[in-house]
Design a protein around this motif. Structure first.
Motif, PDB file in Angstrom:
ATOM      1  N   UNK A 219     -21.309  25.833 -53.986  1.00  0.00           N
ATOM      2  CA  UNK A 219     -22.391  24.892 -53.673  1.00  0.00           C
ATOM      3  C   UNK A 219     -23.177  24.378 -54.887  1.00  0.00           C
ATOM      4  N   UNK A 220     -22.622  24.497 -56.078  1.00  0.00           N
ATOM      5  CA  UNK A 220     -23.331  24.060 -57.283  1.00  0.00           C
ATOM      6  C   UNK A 220     -22.949  22.639 -57.681  1.00  0.00           C
ATOM      7  N   UNK A 221     -23.915  21.931 -58.279  1.00  0.00           N
ATOM      8  CA  UNK A 221     -23.687  20.543 -58.686  1.00  0.00           C
ATOM      9  C   UNK A 221     -22.491  20.422 -59.616  1.00  0.00           C
ATOM     10  N   UNK A 222     -22.385  21.315 -60.592  1.00  0.00           N
ATOM     11  CA  UNK A 222     -21.341  21.194 -61.607  1.00  0.00           C
ATOM     12  C   UNK A 222     -19.929  21.339 -61.030  1.00  0.00           C
ATOM     13  N   UNK A 223     -19.763  22.154 -59.988  1.00  0.00           N
ATOM     14  CA  UNK A 223     -18.424  22.278 -59.392  1.00  0.00           C
ATOM     15  C   UNK A 223     -18.084  21.030 -58.582  1.00  0.00           C
ATOM     16  N   UNK A 224     -19.055  20.505 -57.865  1.00  0.00           N
ATOM     17  CA  UNK A 224     -18.832  19.255 -57.119  1.00  0.00           C
ATOM     18  C   UNK A 224     -18.569  18.099 -58.088  1.00  0.00           C
ATOM     19  N   UNK A 225     -19.365  18.001 -59.146  1.00  0.00           N
ATOM     20  CA  UNK A 225     -19.224  16.894 -60.090  1.00  0.00           C
ATOM     21  C   UNK A 225     -17.893  16.934 -60.835  1.00  0.00           C
ATOM     22  N   UNK A 226     -17.334  18.117 -61.023  1.00  0.00           N
ATOM     23  CA  UNK A 226     -16.029  18.231 -61.670  1.00  0.00           C
ATOM     24  C   UNK A 226     -14.956  17.537 -60.832  1.00  0.00           C
ATOM     25  N   UNK A 227     -15.146  17.513 -59.535  1.00  0.00           N
ATOM     26  CA  UNK A 227     -14.189  16.879 -58.624  1.00  0.00           C
ATOM     27  C   UNK A 227     -14.429  15.385 -58.432  1.00  0.00           C
ATOM     28  N   UNK A 228     -15.569  14.873 -58.905  1.00  0.00           N
ATOM     29  CA  UNK A 228     -15.965  13.491 -58.613  1.00  0.00           C
ATOM     30  C   UNK A 228     -14.935  12.439 -59.025  1.00  0.00           C
ATOM     31  N   UNK A 229     -14.180  12.679 -60.089  1.00  0.00           N
ATOM     32  CA  UNK A 229     -13.205  11.678 -60.547  1.00  0.00           C
ATOM     33  C   UNK A 229     -11.917  11.690 -59.725  1.00  0.00           C
ATOM     34  N   UNK A 230     -11.736  12.720 -58.912  1.00  0.00           N
ATOM     35  CA  UNK A 230     -10.552  12.806 -58.054  1.00  0.00           C
ATOM     36  C   UNK A 230     -10.847  12.117 -56.721  1.00  0.00           C
ATOM     37  N   UNK A 231      -9.827  11.560 -56.122  1.00  0.00           N
ATOM     38  CA  UNK A 231     -10.010  10.947 -54.807  1.00  0.00           C
ATOM     39  C   UNK A 231      -9.593  11.978 -53.770  1.00  0.00           C
ATOM     40  N   UNK A 232     -10.594  12.591 -53.145  1.00  0.00           N
ATOM     41  CA  UNK A 232     -10.342  13.640 -52.162  1.00  0.00           C
ATOM     42  C   UNK A 232     -11.187  13.351 -50.932  1.00  0.00           C
ATOM     43  N   UNK A 233     -10.528  13.331 -49.795  1.00  0.00           N
ATOM     44  CA  UNK A 233     -11.204  13.009 -48.541  1.00  0.00           C
ATOM     45  C   UNK A 233     -12.230  14.065 -48.141  1.00  0.00           C
ATOM     46  N   UNK A 234     -11.903  15.325 -48.374  1.00  0.00           N
ATOM     47  CA  UNK A 234     -12.714  16.399 -47.816  1.00  0.00           C
ATOM     48  C   UNK A 234     -13.003  17.464 -48.877  1.00  0.00           C
ATOM     49  N   UNK A 235     -14.284  17.744 -49.125  1.00  0.00           N
ATOM     50  CA  UNK A 235     -14.696  18.822 -50.027  1.00  0.00           C
ATOM     51  C   UNK A 235     -15.431  19.857 -49.183  1.00  0.00           C
ATOM     52  N   UNK A 236     -14.925  21.072 -49.227  1.00  0.00           N
ATOM     53  CA  UNK A 236     -15.454  22.163 -48.416  1.00  0.00           C
ATOM     54  C   UNK A 236     -16.086  23.195 -49.339  1.00  0.00           C
ATOM     55  N   UNK A 237     -17.292  23.618 -49.018  1.00  0.00           N
ATOM     56  CA  UNK A 237     -17.945  24.645 -49.831  1.00  0.00           C
ATOM     57  C   UNK A 237     -17.486  26.033 -49.398  1.00  0.00           C
ATOM     58  N   UNK A 238     -17.352  26.909 -50.384  1.00  0.00           N
ATOM     59  CA  UNK A 238     -17.022  28.303 -50.117  1.00  0.00           C
ATOM     60  C   UNK A 238     -17.988  29.186 -50.895  1.00  0.00           C
ATOM     61  N   UNK A 239     -18.114  30.431 -50.457  1.00  0.00           N
ATOM     62  CA  UNK A 239     -19.059  31.342 -51.104  1.00  0.00           C
ATOM     63  C   UNK A 239     -18.374  32.432 -51.932  1.00  0.00           C
ATOM     64  N   UNK A 240     -17.185  32.868 -51.509  1.00  0.00           N
ATOM     65  CA  UNK A 240     -16.494  33.928 -52.241  1.00  0.00           C
ATOM     66  C   UNK A 240     -14.987  33.768 -52.070  1.00  0.00           C
ATOM     67  N   UNK A 241     -14.221  34.518 -52.863  1.00  0.00           N
ATOM     68  CA  UNK A 241     -12.768  34.387 -52.872  1.00  0.00           C
ATOM     69  C   UNK A 241     -12.151  34.709 -51.510  1.00  0.00           C
ATOM     70  N   UNK A 242     -12.634  35.724 -50.833  1.00  0.00           N
ATOM     71  CA  UNK A 242     -12.059  36.118 -49.548  1.00  0.00           C
ATOM     72  C   UNK A 242     -12.244  35.025 -48.503  1.00  0.00           C
ATOM     73  N   UNK A 243     -13.457  34.475 -48.394  1.00  0.00           N
ATOM     74  CA  UNK A 243     -13.688  33.420 -47.404  1.00  0.00           C
ATOM     75  C   UNK A 243     -12.873  32.169 -47.741  1.00  0.00           C
ATOM     76  N   UNK A 244     -12.690  31.890 -49.023  1.00  0.00           N
ATOM     77  CA  UNK A 244     -11.871  30.763 -49.453  1.00  0.00           C
ATOM     78  C   UNK A 244     -10.432  30.943 -48.988  1.00  0.00           C
ATOM     79  N   UNK A 245      -9.847  32.094 -49.286  1.00  0.00           N
ATOM     80  CA  UNK A 245      -8.461  32.362 -48.903  1.00  0.00           C
ATOM     81  C   UNK A 245      -8.304  32.348 -47.382  1.00  0.00           C
TER      82      UNK A 245
END
Length: 166
Positions: free
Chosen positions: A72-98
């Motif tokens: 949920x940090x600005x810098x992680x979202x902004x790193x993706x800004x140049x990519x064209x991606x329909x859906x960005x999902x926030x995650x909190x930890x590795x287990x919930x992501x997987x």
């Protein structure tokens, strides 16, 4: 009885197909953050970081992503800004992501942005072997491509943009 056996057989083969699918996972640390205000716990990308985010888009220009995962940090979202991606999902930890990827994105192509202290943990959570012992606060140029099948992952490491380690 024949219909039940046929149904069970089809269910078994369908589940085997899902298990056999390969999920392509790209993992990258966020680009360089603005360090001008040491009190700011959620800084934007620096100018250098914005350039690196553009370099990431160039590096991945032929990859079509089904989704992106970001903390949920600005810098992680902004790193993706140049990519064209329909859906960005926030995650909190590795287990919930997987868990989220295994539930909804098996057989798809995704990208994950993380942090120096989480990227290698995420690789291991997907079943891959760490290709480096650690990522330091200065490691911004590494990108990891995982081919995940079940609970095992093949890991490839590369660098993109201006090398941070000259």
């Amino acid at each position: 009885m024949k219909k039940l056996i046929l149904f069970l057989s089809l269910t078994f083969f369908a589940s085997q197909f899902v298990v056999a699918q390969t999920t392509e996972v790209w993992i990258v640390r966020h680009a360089e953050k603005d360090k001008s205000n040491q009190e700011d716990k959620n800084p934007n990308l620096s100018e250098e970081g914005k350039i690196r985010a553009g370099d990431l888009a160039k590096y991945l220009k032929k990859v079509k992503f089904d989704a992106a995962f970001s903390t949920p940090y600005k810098r992680t979202h902004q790193t993706l800004d140049s990519l064209i991606i329909q859906k960005v999902i926030e995650y909190k930890d590795a287990k919930s992501l997987v868990d989220s990827v295994n539930k909804s994105y098996v057989g798809k192509t995704i990208i994950v942005t993380g942090h120096s202290n989480t990227v290698l943990e995420i690789i291991e959570a997907f079943g891959g072997k760490k290709p480096r012992e650690e990522l330091t606060d200065d490691d911004y140029d590494y990108i990891f491509h995982l081919s995940v099948k079940g609970d095992k992952a093949k890991v490839k490491m590369d660098q993109y943009g201006r090398p941070h380690h000259l």
